[in-house]
Scaffold this motif. Structure first.
Motif, PDB file in Angstrom:
ATOM      1  N   SER A 521     -24.683  18.280  -2.535  1.00  0.00           N
ATOM      2  CA  SER A 521     -24.931  17.071  -3.308  1.00  0.00           C
ATOM      3  C   SER A 521     -25.900  16.166  -2.531  1.00  0.00           C
ATOM      4  O   SER A 521     -25.762  15.979  -1.331  1.00  0.00           O
ATOM      5  CB  SER A 521     -23.586  16.376  -3.546  1.00  0.00           C
ATOM      6  OG  SER A 521     -23.810  15.085  -4.032  1.00  0.00           O
ATOM      7  N   ALA A 522     -26.864  15.605  -3.248  1.00  0.00           N
ATOM      8  CA  ALA A 522     -27.882  14.786  -2.585  1.00  0.00           C
ATOM      9  C   ALA A 522     -28.179  13.558  -3.417  1.00  0.00           C
ATOM     10  O   ALA A 522     -28.148  13.601  -4.645  1.00  0.00           O
ATOM     11  CB  ALA A 522     -29.168  15.589  -2.390  1.00  0.00           C
ATOM     12  N   GLU A 523     -28.482  12.452  -2.702  1.00  0.00           N
ATOM     13  CA  GLU A 523     -28.970  11.269  -3.401  1.00  0.00           C
ATOM     14  C   GLU A 523     -30.490  11.399  -3.479  1.00  0.00           C
ATOM     15  O   GLU A 523     -31.148  11.552  -2.452  1.00  0.00           O
ATOM     16  CB  GLU A 523     -28.578  10.009  -2.618  1.00  0.00           C
ATOM     17  CG  GLU A 523     -29.132   8.740  -3.232  1.00  0.00           C
ATOM     18  CD  GLU A 523     -28.709   7.479  -2.462  1.00  0.00           C
ATOM     19  OE1 GLU A 523     -27.569   7.430  -1.941  1.00  0.00           O
ATOM     20  OE2 GLU A 523     -29.544   6.565  -2.393  1.00  0.00           O
ATOM     21  N   ARG A 525     -33.925   9.602  -4.817  1.00  0.00           N
ATOM     22  CA  ARG A 525     -34.491   8.338  -5.292  1.00  0.00           C
ATOM     23  C   ARG A 525     -35.811   8.629  -5.991  1.00  0.00           C
ATOM     24  O   ARG A 525     -36.777   9.052  -5.352  1.00  0.00           O
ATOM     25  CB  ARG A 525     -34.682   7.395  -4.096  1.00  0.00           C
ATOM     26  CG  ARG A 525     -33.343   7.130  -3.405  1.00  0.00           C
ATOM     27  CD  ARG A 525     -33.489   6.466  -2.066  1.00  0.00           C
ATOM     28  NE  ARG A 525     -32.174   6.237  -1.473  1.00  0.00           N
ATOM     29  CZ  ARG A 525     -31.969   5.807  -0.230  1.00  0.00           C
ATOM     30  NH1 ARG A 525     -33.014   5.564   0.554  1.00  0.00           N
ATOM     31  NH2 ARG A 525     -30.755   5.617   0.224  1.00  0.00           N
ATOM     32  N   VAL A 555     -30.503   9.230  -8.586  1.00  0.00           N
ATOM     33  CA  VAL A 555     -29.668  10.250  -9.225  1.00  0.00           C
ATOM     34  C   VAL A 555     -28.913  11.043  -8.159  1.00  0.00           C
ATOM     35  O   VAL A 555     -29.323  11.102  -7.001  1.00  0.00           O
ATOM     36  CB  VAL A 555     -30.502  11.220 -10.092  1.00  0.00           C
ATOM     37  CG1 VAL A 555     -31.218  10.469 -11.213  1.00  0.00           C
ATOM     38  CG2 VAL A 555     -31.499  12.015  -9.250  1.00  0.00           C
ATOM     39  N   THR A 556     -27.787  11.612  -8.582  1.00  0.00           N
ATOM     40  CA  THR A 556     -27.059  12.526  -7.712  1.00  0.00           C
ATOM     41  C   THR A 556     -27.457  13.936  -8.126  1.00  0.00           C
ATOM     42  O   THR A 556     -27.231  14.329  -9.266  1.00  0.00           O
ATOM     43  CB  THR A 556     -25.550  12.338  -7.846  1.00  0.00           C
ATOM     44  OG1 THR A 556     -25.273  10.967  -7.525  1.00  0.00           O
ATOM     45  CG2 THR A 556     -24.794  13.240  -6.900  1.00  0.00           C
ATOM     46  N   TYR A 558     -28.201  18.247  -6.968  1.00  0.00           N
ATOM     47  CA  TYR A 558     -27.768  19.332  -6.089  1.00  0.00           C
ATOM     48  C   TYR A 558     -29.003  20.007  -5.544  1.00  0.00           C
ATOM     49  O   TYR A 558     -29.981  20.215  -6.272  1.00  0.00           O
ATOM     50  CB  TYR A 558     -26.903  20.334  -6.850  1.00  0.00           C
ATOM     51  CG  TYR A 558     -25.533  19.765  -7.153  1.00  0.00           C
ATOM     52  CD1 TYR A 558     -24.555  19.717  -6.157  1.00  0.00           C
ATOM     53  CD2 TYR A 558     -25.245  19.240  -8.406  1.00  0.00           C
ATOM     54  CE1 TYR A 558     -23.309  19.153  -6.414  1.00  0.00           C
ATOM     55  CE2 TYR A 558     -23.997  18.680  -8.673  1.00  0.00           C
ATOM     56  CZ  TYR A 558     -23.040  18.644  -7.669  1.00  0.00           C
ATOM     57  OH  TYR A 558     -21.818  18.088  -7.914  1.00  0.00           O
ATOM     58  N   LYS A 592     -25.110  12.246   4.997  1.00  0.00           N
ATOM     59  CA  LYS A 592     -25.690  12.107   3.652  1.00  0.00           C
ATOM     60  C   LYS A 592     -27.043  12.806   3.559  1.00  0.00           C
ATOM     61  O   LYS A 592     -27.822  12.816   4.500  1.00  0.00           O
ATOM     62  CB  LYS A 592     -25.890  10.614   3.316  1.00  0.00           C
ATOM     63  CG  LYS A 592     -24.671  10.005   2.676  1.00  0.00           C
ATOM     64  CD  LYS A 592     -24.883   8.746   1.836  1.00  0.00           C
ATOM     65  CE  LYS A 592     -26.091   7.896   2.052  1.00  0.00           C
ATOM     66  NZ  LYS A 592     -26.098   6.716   1.182  1.00  0.00           N
ATOM     67  N   VAL A 594     -30.466  12.561   1.608  1.00  0.00           N
ATOM     68  CA  VAL A 594     -31.196  11.577   0.809  1.00  0.00           C
ATOM     69  C   VAL A 594     -32.679  11.929   0.741  1.00  0.00           C
ATOM     70  O   VAL A 594     -33.341  12.056   1.776  1.00  0.00           O
ATOM     71  CB  VAL A 594     -31.060  10.150   1.400  1.00  0.00           C
ATOM     72  CG1 VAL A 594     -31.745   9.128   0.506  1.00  0.00           C
ATOM     73  CG2 VAL A 594     -29.594   9.786   1.621  1.00  0.00           C
TER      74      VAL A 594
END
Ligand code: ATP
Ligand code: MG
Length: 607
Positions: A521-523, A525, A555-556, A558, A592, A594
Motif C-alpha cells: 500500500s502506498a500514498e 500524491r 490516493v491510496t 498498491y 510509509k 510515498v
C-alpha cells in the motif's frame, strides 16, 4: 530558432550546443583576445591588487549574483545554467556572489538553500584551487573609496534636497530634469558632507551621494543617479561599521570589476542601466581604481513560464497563506519544489538549453519543462506497476488450476525496456513479483456493460495480466448501492508471459496489476498545475483567483515490491500512469511508501 554551430568547450573539444548571441559575443572576445592580458591575484580586488597577480587562468568570468532574500525559482535556474554553463563551455569560471549590499536581515537559511540549489543543478564555484564564493558586502571599503574618488574628480556630489524635491526635479520622459541647488558644491564641501554621511552625523534620508552626469539626459538613469544612501542599520556581515550603503546600480558594476568578471549577464530590465554601468567603470578605470579591460554587461530575456508565478513576493504569499505546504511543496516553481516534485537537474539543464537565450521577452509553455523531464527519464527511470484506483480481481478457478488458493507464482519483467538499453550496457536485473488468486486492478479496467471499442475487462472478454497469465472475465460482485466490489475472471493455465504457451490464446489487451500477496500500500500524491490560468499574474490579475482546486489529489494505491523498495528521490515510470518519484521527505518514514507524480506520460494539457 538558433542553429547548432560548434562551440568551443572548456577542454578544447568542440561541442554542438545551439549557438546564441551570448555565445557569439564570447567567441568573438576570445578570438580577439579581449581579456587575454588580464591578471588575477587569486581573489577579488582593485587594479593594484590584480596587477600584482598572474595572468588570469580563467578565459572568461561570469557570475550568478542572487540577493539572499528568498528561495530560488525556475527563472534563477535559467540564469544559473546560463552563467555556469557558459563558464564551463569556454574554459572560464563562474562566481557565486551573494548580493548582500542591503542591510536588511540576511537569512542564513536562504544562503544555504542557494548554495544547495546551485550544486544540485550540477554546478560549483571551485576552480584553479580557489573557491569563488563571494559576498558583495566584503567590497564596501573599495566602494566607499570609489565614491570619494568620484567626489574628488568632480564627478559626484552630496545632494540634500528632500526626496520629494529630488523626485520632482528628475523630470520625466517628456521633461528634462532640473539641476539640484547642491550640484555646484565644491569638491571640498562634497567630501566633507560625504564624510559626515559616513560618520553618522546625518539621519536617514537627509542626503544622498549622486553622480554628476546630465540632468537632461534622455536616459533617466543618467540624470545624476544616487550612489549612496544613509541607512542607520546593522549589516549581518559588517555590523555597525557603516551607516551609509551603496545603491545597487553603483555597487553591482564595482562588484563585477573587482571580481574580474568579463561578461556580466543580466535580464533585460537592466538594459537602461547599461550606460551608467559603462560610465561608472570608465571613470573608475580612468582613475586607475579597477583592473582592465573592464567587464561588459549583456542582457537577455528573463524566463516567463506559463502556469506558475516567479516573483519571490508572490511565492512567499503562497507559503505564508498556506496555499501550499512550504517552499518545497512539489507544486512550487522553486528549485527545492521542482526537486521534491521529481524534476532532475539534467531535465532542468536541458530545459535551459532548449529555451535558449534571446533579446525579447516571451512566454515558455510549461509543457516544455515536462517534455525535458520525459526525455531525461525515458531511458533512465525503471518501470514498475502501480494501481492508483484499486479494485480486487479474483481468479475464481485458481485452486482448480494450481492446486491451492494460496499458491503464488513469480513473474518477471524488465526494469527497462529493450530500447532504453544502450549498446554494450548491461540491463538492470528484472523485477520480480507474484501472481496469485487475487490481484489489484484499476477500477476503470472493468466495465459490466462495455462502451463501444472497450478492450479491457468485461464479461466474456479475454485479456492478459501484464507479465502474468491470460484471463477471461466472468463478471463481478456488487454492494447494495450497485458499486463493483470485486471483478471475477478465470485464469487460463499455460499462457504465462515468456513461456511457450504465451501466444496460445489471443488477448484483446494487456492490463496492469499488482498482486494482493506482495503488493504494498502506498500514498500517491497526484500533483497537477497550481494555477488554471497560463498567466496567473499577468496584467494585474490576482493570481490567487487562478489557484487550481484540483492541484493535489492523494490516493491510496498498491505498488509492486520493486517500487516499495525505492530510495527517497528515486524516480520511476509507473506503467501507463507517468513519472513518479519517492518523496524525499516522507517516503520511508515509519515504513510509509510515498510517491509524487512528476508528470504524465504525455502532455495531458495539450488540446
Ligand atoms: P525576484 O524578482 O523573484 O525577486 P530577483 O531578480 O529579484 O528575483 P535576484 O536574487 O536578484 O532575484 O536574482 C539573481 C539573478 O537571477 C539575477 O541575475 C537575475 O537576473 C536572475 N533572474 C531572476 N529571475 C529570473 C528569471 N525569471 N529569468 C532569468 N533570470 C532571472
Ligand atoms: Mg533582484
Amino acid at each position: 530558432m538558433t542553429s547548432p554551430t560548434p562551440a568551443e568547450t572548456g577542454d578544447g573539444t568542440p561541442s554542438s550546443k545551439p549557438s546564441n548571441f551570448l555565445r557569439q559575443i564570447i567567441e568573438r572576445d576570445l578570438a580577439q583576445g579581449t581579456y587575454a592580458q588580464r591578471r588575477w591575484a587569486g581573489s577579488p580586488g582593485d587594479a593594484q591588487h590584480q596587477q600584482a597577480g598572474q595572468p588570469d587562468p580563467a578565459r572568461i568570468r561570469t557570475r550568478f549574483p542572487p540577493e539572499p532574500n528568498g528561495y530560488l525559482h525556475v527563472g534563477h535556474a535559467k540564469s544559473i545554467c546560463l552563467n555556469f554553463g557558459l563558464a564551463r563551455d569556454y574554459g572560464g569560471v563562474c562566481h557565486l556572489r551573494f548580493d548582500d549590499t542591503n542591510p536588511e536581515k540576511e537569512e542564513l537559511e536562504y544562503v544555504e538553500s542557494i548554495k544547495d540549489a546551485v550544486q544540485w543543478l550540477g554546478f560549483g564555484w571551485d576552480a584553479h584551487g580557489t573557491s569563488h564564493l563571494y559576498q558583495a558586502s566584503d567590497y564596501f571599503d573599495v566602494m566607499y573609496r570609489a565614491a570619494e574618488y568620484l567626489v574628488e574628480a568632480g564627478l559626484a556630489y552630496v545632494d540634500e534636497q528632500t526626496p520629494e524635491q529630488m523626485r520632482a526635479n528628475r523630470g520625466d520622459f517628456s521633461r528634462p530634469g532640473v539641476d539640484s541647488p547642491f550640484r555646484s558644491r565644491s569638491v571640498d564641501e562634497n567630501l566633507q558632507r560625504l564624510r559626515a554621511m559616513r560618520d553618522g552625523q546625518l539621519p536617514d534620508g537627509a542626503a544622498v551621494l549622486r553622480a554628476k552626469i546630465d540632468m537632461a539626459s534622455p536616459n533617466i538613469n543618467l540624470r545624476d543617479p544616487a550612489l549612496y544612501r544613509i541607512k542607520h542599520a546593522e549589516h549581518h556581515n559588517t555590523g555597525s561599521k557603516w551607516c551609509i550603503y551603496p545603491m545597487y546600480t553603483f555597487a553591482h558594476p564595482i562588484e563585477d570589476a573587482l571580481e574580474n568578471i568579463t561578461h556580466s549577464i543580466c535580464t533585460l530590465e537592466f538594459e537602461d542601466q547599461r550606460p551608467f554601468y559603462d560610465w561608472l567603470l570608465d571613470r573608475l578605470r580612468e582613475g586607475g581604481l579597477i583592473n582592465t579591460p573592464q567587464p561588459r554587461q549583456h542582457e537577455f530575456a528573463r524566463l516567463n513560464l506559463t502556469y506558475v508565478v516567479t516573483s519571490k513576493r508572490k511565492l512567499k504569499q503562497l507559503v505564508d497563506e498556506k496555499h501550499v505546504s512550504g517552499w518545497d511543496d512539489p507544486r512550487m516553481p522553486t528549485i527545492v519544489g521542482l526537486r521534491r516534485r521529481g524534476y532532475t537537474p539534467e531535465a532542468i539543464q536541458l530545459f535551459a538549453e532548449r529555451i535558449g537565450v534571446t533579446k525579447s521577452d516571451s512566454w515558455i509553455d510549461y509543457s516544455t519543462l515536462d517534455g525535458c523531464l520525459r526525455e531525461d527519464l525515458e531511458n533512465k527511470a525503471h518501470r514498475g506497476m502501480a494501481v492508483l484506483d484499486p479494485v480486487k480481481l479474483v481468479l475464481t478457478n485458481w485452486a482448480e488450476a494450481f492446486g491451492t488458493d494460496g499458491y503464488t507464482e513469480p513473474c518477471t519483467q524488465p526494469a527497462l525496456p529493450h530500447s532504453a538499453i544502450a549498446e554494450g550496457q548491461t540491463p538492470p536485473p528484472d523485477r520480480v513479483f507474484q501472481i496469485g488468486k487475487e490481484v489489484w486492478i484499476e477500477r476503470e479496467d472493468f466495465e459490466e456493460v462495455p462502451p463501444k471499442g472497450y478492450k479491457r475487462l468485461f464479461p466474456g472478454n479475454v485479456v492478459r495480466l501484464k507479465g502474468g497469465y491470460v484471463i477471461e472475465c466472468t463478471g463481478c460482485a456488487k454492494d447494495a448501492a450497485g458499486n463493483v466490489t470485486e471483478v471475477h475472471a478465470k485464469v487460463i493455465p499455460g499462457t504465462k508471459s515468456g513461456t511457450p504457451g504465451a501466444d496460445s490464446v489471443k488477448a484483446k489487451a494487456a492490463i496492469t496489476w499488482v498482486g494482493v500477496a506482495d503488493g504494498v500500500s502506498a500514498e500517491v500524491r497526484l500533483y497537477d498545475r497550481l494555477f488554471t490560468d497560463p498567466q496567473p499574474d499577468a496584467g494585474g490579475k490576482n493570481f490567487l483567483d487562478a489557484l487550481n482546486p484540483d492541484s493535489l489529489k492523494v490516493v491510496t494505491a498498491y505498488v509492486e515490491p520493486s517500487l516499495a523498495a525505492a530510495k527517497p528521490d528515486q524516480k520511476f515510470q509507473f506503467e501507463r500512469h507517468g513519472y513518479f518519484v519517492a518523496d524525499r521527505v516522507d517516503h520511508g518514514v515509519e515504513g510509509k511508501v510515498v510517491f509524487n507524480r512528476v508528470t504524465g506520460l504525455k502532455d495531458s494539457w495539450a488540446r
